[in-house]
Each structure stands twice: as C-alpha cells, then as structure tokens.
Design an enzyme around this catalytic site. Structure first.
Site, PDB file in Angstrom:
ATOM      1  N   GLU A  71       0.856  -1.191   0.000  1.00  0.00           N
ATOM      2  CA  GLU A  71       0.000   0.000   0.000  1.00  0.00           C
ATOM      3  C   GLU A  71       0.888   1.235   0.000  1.00  0.00           C
ATOM      4  O   GLU A  71       2.035   1.183   0.432  1.00  0.00           O
ATOM      5  CB  GLU A  71      -0.973  -0.021   1.176  1.00  0.00           C
ATOM      6  CG  GLU A  71      -0.329  -0.199   2.529  1.00  0.00           C
ATOM      7  CD  GLU A  71      -0.367   1.085   3.304  1.00  0.00           C
ATOM      8  OE1 GLU A  71      -1.367   1.794   3.201  1.00  0.00           O
ATOM      9  OE2 GLU A  71       0.606   1.387   3.987  1.00  0.00           O
ATOM     10  N   GLY A 144       1.372  -8.431   7.354  1.00  0.00           N
ATOM     11  CA  GLY A 144       1.051  -9.255   6.195  1.00  0.00           C
ATOM     12  C   GLY A 144       2.060  -9.120   5.084  1.00  0.00           C
ATOM     13  O   GLY A 144       2.483 -10.104   4.474  1.00  0.00           O
ATOM     14  N   THR A 145       2.477  -7.871   4.804  1.00  0.00           N
ATOM     15  CA  THR A 145       3.392  -7.650   3.686  1.00  0.00           C
ATOM     16  C   THR A 145       4.781  -8.176   4.007  1.00  0.00           C
ATOM     17  O   THR A 145       5.359  -8.934   3.236  1.00  0.00           O
ATOM     18  CB  THR A 145       3.484  -6.143   3.352  1.00  0.00           C
ATOM     19  OG1 THR A 145       2.169  -5.634   3.182  1.00  0.00           O
ATOM     20  CG2 THR A 145       4.262  -5.931   2.078  1.00  0.00           C
ATOM     21  N   GLU A 254      31.578 -14.262   4.999  1.00  0.00           N
ATOM     22  CA  GLU A 254      32.320 -14.639   6.205  1.00  0.00           C
ATOM     23  C   GLU A 254      31.398 -14.769   7.409  1.00  0.00           C
ATOM     24  O   GLU A 254      31.638 -15.589   8.283  1.00  0.00           O
ATOM     25  CB  GLU A 254      33.397 -13.595   6.520  1.00  0.00           C
ATOM     26  CG  GLU A 254      34.714 -13.887   5.852  1.00  0.00           C
ATOM     27  CD  GLU A 254      35.745 -12.826   6.180  1.00  0.00           C
ATOM     28  OE1 GLU A 254      36.065 -12.654   7.366  1.00  0.00           O
ATOM     29  OE2 GLU A 254      36.216 -12.174   5.249  1.00  0.00           O
TER      30      GLU A 254
END
Length: 450
Positions: A71, A144-145, A254
């Site tokens: 969004e 959610g994203t 590393e």
C-alpha cells in the site's frame, strides 16, 4: 567489486531502511540529493562505498536498494521525504491495497501481482553490479506484507540468484507488545520460509529495543524513529567493512561461514555498545574491555531472550573506531574466562573479530552520543529458541480453536500449510535443543535431517 542490494519490504522494512540510508549518507558524506562533495573521481567505481551506492555519469550516488509495500502511504513518505531525490522513482514500488496483516494476501493474492515487478527491478540493480555479493532483506514477520511478500520474494530470489547469500534483518513480534492479533500465524508461516531461504537472519524485537532506549538513552516514550536509529547503527556496523577499508575486514559470506554451524541454525542475536546519551558520554571513557563486556550483557540484546539460558555457538564482534587488535584480544580473553558466557563444548574458539577504523557516526539531533569507538556483536546462541517457543505457544492457543484461519484459507491458502509450518518450527526448537546438549559425540547422525 562486491556489491550488496538491500530490499526493504513492508512498513517496518521501509522505516528501518530510511534510518539506514540516512546513516549511510552521513557516514559517506553524501548529500540529500545524492551528490558527494568529497568524491572527486566521478564515475570511478572502485571506491569502497560503491558496494552500497551506484554512481551515475553526473556524479550522483544512488542506493542499491528497492522499497516495496503493498500500500502506498509509507512509500509516499519516502517519495516526499527529505531523501526523495536520493532514490530513483523505479526503486520505490507500491501497490494499491495492503495485505491487511494477512500472510496469505501478502504471499498469494495481492503479493503475487507485484512480485514480478520487484524481481524486474532487482534484476536491473543486479545487472548494474560487477560482482554481486548478496542481498540484505529487511522486513517484519508480524504483519502481512513483511511476512507474506517477504517470504515470496526470498523464495523467488533463491530461484534466480541461488548462490548469492541472503541476510535477513527480521523484526519478530515482542512478548508483551503486539500490533496485530494474528502475529503468531504470520510469524510461523514466514519463519517457515526464512528457514530455507535466508543464510543468516538477525532477529530484532521492538520490545527489547524499547527497553534499551528507555534504560540507556533515558527516552521515556521511545518512538519508532528512536528504535530504527538504533537498529540502523547495528546494520551500519555490520556493513562497515564492506563500505570502508579496515584492519580486519569482514565479508558477508564470512558471517555465514563463521556463524552458522548447521544450515538451519542461522538465527542470530545482535547487540551494540555503547548505547549512551550525549549527556552521559561526556563523563565516561568507554574503553574496549568495557564496551566488549557491555555487548554480552543480556540487557543489551536486541531480541527478548536471555543468552544465559543458552550456550554460544559462535559470535562475531565488529569493532569500529579507535581500536587496536591487542585490546580486542585482551577483551575477548577476559570474556572467555567469565562463567556467564558459556560456549558449547564442540566450539571452543567461537570468536570472529573485525576492526574498522571508521569511527561510528550519529545522526545530528539523534539520541546517541558521538563516541570514539563502538562494537556490534552478532551471536549464535541456543537461547534464540525462546523467541520461537514463545510464538509457537501463542500460535497453538489460537490454532487449536482454528481462530482467524478462515481469513487465510479465503485467500487461497490450505490449512495444511499451517500445520506444516508449525511442525517445521517444532523441529527447529528441537534442533536448537540438540545443538546445545552436552557431548558432541552422540550427534553424529545430525546430517540426516537436512
């Protein structure tokens, strides 16, 4: 050249990203519009900071980064913020509807529409690199994203850039403070793919960082900006050796080699010292032994778990500023004699140290004091399992009643994915338990699990 591409996903990833790029620009003397007055060699790509910035023909320095959200509001703040001229508009990708705290929306329905665009932008950045070293991925797994689109992107990056290392800086839900009811679901589902598709994941947790701000910086009510600036110091310290030249440089690969004993055991704790406000720093001398002791204090861990409950498998100490190897060796020797810092018996040495002569920078008007030397520790400790068992417990309470599950199934997920992810995490907890168990000889059959 060993370039690194940063990928900032969801609100948390983007806001941490803002703090990081603000700090990188300060450290390298890059202005808000990407010009760098001190850089006389226009277009020459061998400067160390080119790992993080690419240089255009006109002498503008552009971060090798993309910002993605489903969004627009958070990305619009970047588009209108003080660093709006730093980024190429194509690097800021936003959708129209958000993931609504739903992993399935981020991963299947809404996220699927945007992921190809993201990969396309990543490919453009990658084509611009002469020797891409890997990716830094910033997200939170409670929303959610960050969880859904985050894991989707990681999975796709594994396919397209299989051999490149991926470091995740992942914000996990805090024990007490919660921003969403379904956090445990999103975290478990997302960790399931973090397990497979990141090489090293550094766990951060807002509550732990709140406490550090309150305790060490005397900020009564810390804001996200305060937290993110602290997180950005850690990330900056980790990447200092990629961006500046130093005595003992540490490469991204590393980290992996030194911190990850088994592929699945790659979730790290981080801590940073000195976290101190300007008023106090004036009166304190903060020597190498002092700051080294400070990063081993349970209270300075950036995730809520107690390293004294577990054993260290390995730790990476990144010093910066006025530090010489002799001091570091002495400080590490002292730590080894302490009974509170316990190592697993199969990993007696356990320390990897890096030194960089670039002193730490601080954001003007920020909370941290300008100091001569600082240290950042990334450690692999079996106590990290506490973070997972806490989330698993909350997951179980909700999942036993199948609460909120219909939101996920409605977006095209199958219920089986919940139990699969949960079993994977149960196995992870067990892995940590075995690794910390006494005696290394009875673990000869470790290899079968992977």
């Amino acid at each position: 050249m060993r370039e690194i591409i940063s990928i900032h996903i969801g609100q948390a990833g983007i806001q941490v990203g803002n703090a990081c790029w603000e700090l990188y620009c300060l450290e390298h003397g890059i202005e808000h519009d990407g010009t760098m007055p001190s850089d006389s060699s226009v277009g020459v790509a061998h400067d160390a900071f080119n790992t993080f910035f690419s240089e255009t023909g006109s002498g503008k320095h552009v971060p090798r980064a993309i910002f993605v959200d489903l969004e627009p509001t958070v990305i619009d703040e970047v588009r209108t913020g003080s660093y709006r001229q730093l980024f190429h508009p194509e690097q800021l990708i936003s959708g129209k509807e958000d993931a609504a705290n739903n992993f399935a929306r981020g991963h299947y329905t809404v996220g699927k529409e945007i992921v190809d665009l993201c990969l396309d932008r990543v490919r453009k950045l990658a084509d611009n690199c002469t020797g891409l070293q890997g990716f830094l991925v910033f997200n939170a797994v409670g929303g959610g994203t960050g969880s859904g689109l985050g894991s989707l992107l990681l999975e796709r990056l594994s396919v397209d850039y299989g051999k490149k290392s991926k470091l995740g800086f992942t914000i996990y839900p805090s024990p007490q403070v919660s921003t969403a009811v379904v956090e445990p679901y999103n975290s478990v589902l997302s960790t399931h793919s973090l397990l497979e598709h990141t090489d090293v994941a550094v766990l951060l947790d807002n509550e732990a960082i709140y406490d550090i701000c309150r305790r060490s910086l005397d900020i009564e009510r810390p804001t996200y900006t305060n937290l993110n600036r602290l997180i950005s110091q850690i990330i900056s310290s980790l990447t200092t050796s990629l961006r500046f030249d130093g005595a003992i440089n540490v490469d991204v690969t590393e980290f992996q080699t030194n911190l990850v004993p088994y592929p699945r055991i790659h979730f790290m704790l981080s801590s940073y010292a000195p976290v101190i406000s300007a008023e106090k720093a004036y009166h304190e001398q903060l020597s190498v032994p002092e700051i080294t002791n400070a990063v081993f204090e349970p209270s300075s861990m950036m995730a809520k778990c107690d390293p004294r409950h577990g054993k260290y498998m390995a730790c990476c100490l990144m010093y910066r500023g006025d530090v010489v190897p002799k001091d570091v060796n002495a400080a590490v020797a002292t730590i080894k004699t302490k009974r509170t810092v316990q190592f697993v018996d199969w990993c007696p040495t356990g320390f990897k140290c890096g030194i960089n002569y670039q002193p730490p920078s601080v954001v003007p008007g920020g909370d941290l004091a300008k100091v001569q030397r600082a240290v950042c520790m990334i450690s692999n400790n079996t106590a990290v399992a506490e973070v997972f068992s806490r989330i698993d417990h909350k997951f179980d309470l909700m999942y036993a009643k199948r609460a909120f599950v219909h939101w996920y199934v409605g977006e095209g997920m199958e219920e089986g994915e919940f139990s699969e992810a949960r079993e994977d995490l149960a196995a992870l907890e067990k892995d940590y338990e075995e690794v910390g168990a006494e005696g290394a000889d009875d673990e000869g059959d470790e290899g079968d699990d992977y």
